[in-house]
Structures are given as structure tokens and as C-alpha cells.
Design an enzyme around this catalytic site. Structure first.
Site, PDB file in Angstrom:
ATOM      1  N   THR A  52       0.868  -1.179   0.000  1.00 55.01           N
ATOM      2  CA  THR A  52       0.000   0.000   0.000  1.00 55.01           C
ATOM      3  C   THR A  52       0.901   1.225   0.000  1.00 55.01           C
ATOM      4  O   THR A  52       1.902   1.278   0.721  1.00 55.01           O
ATOM      5  CB  THR A  52      -1.010  -0.008   1.163  1.00 55.01           C
ATOM      6  OG1 THR A  52      -1.829   1.165   1.066  1.00 55.01           O
ATOM      7  CG2 THR A  52      -0.360  -0.045   2.524  1.00 55.01           C
ATOM      8  N   GLU A  53       0.570   2.201  -0.876  1.00 61.75           N
ATOM      9  CA  GLU A  53       1.541   3.267  -1.160  1.00 61.75           C
ATOM     10  C   GLU A  53       1.782   4.200   0.014  1.00 61.75           C
ATOM     11  O   GLU A  53       2.742   4.952   0.015  1.00 61.75           O
ATOM     12  CB  GLU A  53       1.144   4.067  -2.406  1.00 61.75           C
ATOM     13  CG  GLU A  53      -0.194   4.761  -2.328  1.00 61.75           C
ATOM     14  CD  GLU A  53      -1.248   4.024  -3.132  1.00 61.75           C
ATOM     15  OE1 GLU A  53      -1.227   2.771  -3.141  1.00 61.75           O
ATOM     16  OE2 GLU A  53      -2.097   4.693  -3.743  1.00 61.75           O
ATOM     17  N   ASN A  54       0.901   4.135   1.034  1.00 61.85           N
ATOM     18  CA  ASN A  54       1.169   4.945   2.213  1.00 61.85           C
ATOM     19  C   ASN A  54       2.145   4.261   3.167  1.00 61.85           C
ATOM     20  O   ASN A  54       2.227   4.635   4.340  1.00 61.85           O
ATOM     21  CB  ASN A  54      -0.132   5.340   2.918  1.00 61.85           C
ATOM     22  CG  ASN A  54      -1.019   4.165   3.234  1.00 61.85           C
ATOM     23  OD1 ASN A  54      -1.193   3.276   2.404  1.00 61.85           O
ATOM     24  ND2 ASN A  54      -1.574   4.136   4.417  1.00 61.85           N
TER      25      ASN A  54
END
Lengths: 214, 224
Positions: A52-54
Site C-alpha cells: 500500500t503506497e502509504n
């Protein structure tokens, strides 16, 4: 050779169709919205690791009850759980992972995909729209393979698989496969190719999309 | 040296931590949604009242708290962010449509990398992100090894407001889960980095192998 099936697919069936094409041990990013459904069909015993890009690898399912932790969310800002072997990292590392081609597969939604694999999924181009791109452009060009999950036709019946984009581009020549309710298509430099069809014949497909398929 | 600001009155501590931020400052504000958003420091900045700010954050405020209120008060001249439009970004939306706030939309990974470049002393970098899109207009483009890239410039701040989990008295930081997000890069990219933490431990209590932001990047720590 393409296969033809009688009925079109539900969203859940498209998600399952995509999951079946994700190889064992792959590192995968699932975009916000419909692509998150793919997670429900991934067999974690095959070692698929979700990014997940966060800032996380090894993202698990949505959190419920006491598991909910406001410091542990996915890119859609939904609380999730961590899986054994998970890791955390900051945003620059997270996008370096993506831009650097380390992710195997990214699944994204789309307004339009062109036969050359150009993607439009961030902006309708409407003059009063407030532009918001998030990670869409980074995701589009980063993964080794970019899969799109969408309906083949818009609400007016127009094809979302197009000769050339009419919406503003998110990335050029970046999509490898398009999974839709009516079929799966390969796109790119060699033009569109039918992998399978659902609830449409090859003739109906050509007529309704106006495209020539290999 | 890192100042550790500890007061029995947490509001006073937060106010002291941001008291020297001047009008016109560029402020990097951590957080992705509410995770890692230094809400108490943002509230202190709003009470402080410095205006004409350029604010860098992934979003442009949510609901009726934190960054959204800073915007509503008219203290922000320009937002630099990747994803301003959300279901609850009504304060930003209203200001933007009224032409009362400028907006620079930057792809999320480019936003992070521009700050990383600023902190690392890099003058610019060629990125494949955004090539051929509206967000590459006006940017220098180069083809390198057969692939197209656009030139992106570093993005630095006068101040960074960051939320971490635990600090030691030197200012070494560890974060918590996905609340880490932009914090470590923003801490490197600002002249003055102000960090709110849940607690401060004695120097030596953090495992040096586990420190995420080394103390050199941290100017003020406030326990909130």
C-alpha cells in the site's frame, strides 16, 4: 485462442479472474475502489504480498472491531491489519519501490484505456473539476505489469477501450491487460488481443467497441 | 541541538513550538489522511495566525479539523498536494472555486521524492511519472536510455510539522505503523523541523538500529 462464455461477469467475478492471473509470490498493489476486491480472491498461502503506497508491505484484510487502529490504514484510508512479515517505510521509499519497477503487478480502475495501453483514470477533463491525482501516475508507470479492472462500457454504452484517449492521460503505454465484465484484453504496442469473452460474441465485441482485435 | 518542549499545559507547549513561524512561510505538514497528521501543531499554527502560508501536505484538509480549519481561516495562500479533492474537503473546495487559494497538484511519489531531493541536496531529478500528461506541461523532458523522463525540482520548507510516536531527548524518532508516511522525508527537507510525539524517553533508550529519523533532522520535540 480466446474463449467465449455465455454470461458477463459480476465485479466479484472480474476480481476473481484477475486474482487467478497473479503469480505465486508476487508483490502487488491494488488501487483504490474496485481493485481492492481482488484481495478477497488472493490465496495468501501462495505468498502474494500486498503493497500500500502509504508505506507498507504485507497489508492484510480490512480491520474490524478492536483491530481498528487509526495509525494502520490503506491508501483508501480504510483501517487494515498487518500480516506476518509486514514492513513499514516512508513515502519516498514506498514510491521508489513502485517507480523503480520492484512491484510485479498493479491493478487500477480506469475511465478509459487505449489499445496502445495508455491509461486515463485521474481526471475527467471537466472544466470545473478540481484536479486530484494522488498516486495514480506513479502507479501507472511503476509496476512490471499494470492490470486495469473496469466495465467495458460506460453508462451510455460507449466503449471504455478506445483507439485513443479522449480523457486526460494518467500514463502512456503502461497498461498490459484490461479485465472487464465482457472479457479480458491484452493491449500495448501490438494492439488489442482478446484473451476471453463473456456474454459477447467476437462480432458483437467488434461492433460495440468499433475496434479490430487480434 | 534539539529543544524538548514539555509543559503541563499541552496547548501552551504546542503554541510555543510554532510561535516563530512567520507570514509567508512554506510549511510541510505530515500525514496521510488522519494517520500521522500533527493535528495539535496545526491547531497551534492556526491560533498563532501566521498567514500567506504555502502548505505542503498530501491532501487539502478533511472535515472540520486540522488543516481544513487552517484553510477556512484564510491563512493559506497556496496548497501543494497530490489529492485535494475528497468527499470531506469542503473548506478547500469552496476556497478553490472562489479563487482564494492557489493549487499545485503533484503526483504523490513525485511530491515525496521532491522533498527527499531537497533534504539530500539534489538539484533536481528526471522522473518517468507524469510523462505525456497535463502535469508534465512546462517541464523539461529528456529521453534517457530510450525512456522519456520529466525534470522535477526539489521542494523544501521553512518549517516541517511532523507527528512521530516516540522521541528520545536527542530528537531521534520512531514512528508508528502507516502514520510514518511523509514524516521522515519532510523532517529532512525543512530548515526547522517541529515534531509532536506521544512520549519522550531518555537518550539511549531507543535502539539505534530502530531509529527512523536521526536527531540531526529534528529541531523541536513537543509532547502532546
Amino acid at each position: 485462442m480466446s474463449e467465449t462464455h455465455d454470461a458477463s461477469l459480476t465485479r466479484d467475478q472480474i476480481a476473481a479472474r484477475i486474482a487467478a492471473d497473479i503469480p505465486e509470490g508476487a508483490f502487488v498493489n491494488l488501487g483504490i475502489g474496485q481493485p481492492t476486491l481482488v484481495a478477497d480472491h488472493l490465496d495468501l498461502e501462495r505468498g502474494v504480498v500486498l503493497h500500500t503506497e502509504n508505506g507498507m508491505l504485507g497489508m492484510g484484510r480490512a480491520a474490524t472491531g478492536d483491530e481498528i487502529d487509526p495509525d494502520l490504514i490503506n491508501a483508501g484510508k480504510i483501517p487494515v491489519v498487518e500480516t506476518p512479515g509486514a514492513s513499514y517505510f516512508h513515502h519516498a521509499d514506498s514510491f521508489a519501490m513502485m517507480r523503480g519497477g520492484h512491484l510485479d503487478v498493479c491493478v487500477l480502475g480506469a475511465f478509459q484505456v487505449s489499445v496502445a495501453g495508455d491509461l486515463a483514470n485521474w481526471h475527467t477533463g471537466a472544466p470545473d473539476a478540481i484536479p486530484a491525482v494522488g498516486g495514480a501516475m506513479d502507479l501507472a508507470i511503476g509496476a512490471k505489469q499494470v492490470f486495469v479492472m473496469m466495465t467495458l462500457f460506460d453508462k451510455q454504452g460507449g466503449s471504455k477501450l478506445v483507439p485513443e484517449l479522449t480523457y486526460p492521460a494518467t500514463g502512456l503505454g503502461c497498461v498490459s491487460r484490461v479485465y472487464t465484465d465482457h472479457g479480458t484484453f491484452e493491449v500495448g504496442a501490438d494492439g488489442p488481443r482478446v484473451v476471453d469473452l463473456h456474454g459477447l460474441t467476437a462480432d458483437e465485441l467488434a461492433e460495440r467497441t468499433g475496434l479490430a482485435f487480434a | 541541538m534539539t529543544d524538548v518542549i514539555e509543559r503541563s499545559d499541552a496547548t501552551a507547549a504546542a503554541d510555543e513550538a510554532v510561535a516563530d513561524i512567520p507570514d509567508g512561510a512554506t510549511v510541510l505538514i505530515g500525514g496521510f489522511g488522519s494517520a500521522g497528521q500533527p493535528v495539535e501543531l496545526i491547531d497551534a499554527l492556526r491560533r498563532h495566525g501566521a498567514g500567506d502560508l504555502t502548505v505542503v501536505n498530501n491532501n487539502a484538509g478533511n472535515g472540520d479539523h486540522g488543516l481544513a480549519l487552517l484553510l477556512r481561516e484564510g491563512l493559506v495562500r497556496k496548497m501543494i498536494c497530490s489529492f485535494p479533492r475528497q468527499s470531506d474537503s469542503w473548506h478547500f473546495d469552496e476556497l478553490y472555486r472562489a479563487g482564494r487559494v492557489e493549487l499545485e497538484v503533484v503526483p504523490q511519489g513525485t511530491l515525496a521524492e521532491r522533498m527527499r531531493a531537497a533534504g539530500a541536496g539534489i538539484g533536481g531529478f528526471y522522473s518517468p511519472t507524469g510523462v505525456g500528461t497535463l502535469l508534465a506541461e512546462g517541464k523539461e523532458e529528456r529521453e534517457l536510455d530510450g525512456r522519456r523522463f520529466v525534470l522535477e525540482r526539489p521542494l523544501s520548507g521553512d518549517y516541517a510539522l511532523v507527528k512521530a510516536h516516540v522521541a528520545d531527548r536527542m530528537g531521534n524518532l520512531v514512528y508508528r505503523r502507516t502514520a510514518r508516511n511523509f514524516g521522515p522525508v519532510m523532517a529532512t527537507a525543512a530548515t526547522t523541523t517541529v515534531v509532536q510525539v506521544s512520549r519522550v524517553v531518555p537518550t539511549g533508550d531507543l535502539d539505534p538500529e530502530a531509529v527512523v529519523t536521526p536527531s540531526i533532522y529534528v529541531d523541536r520535540v513537543v509532547v502532546l
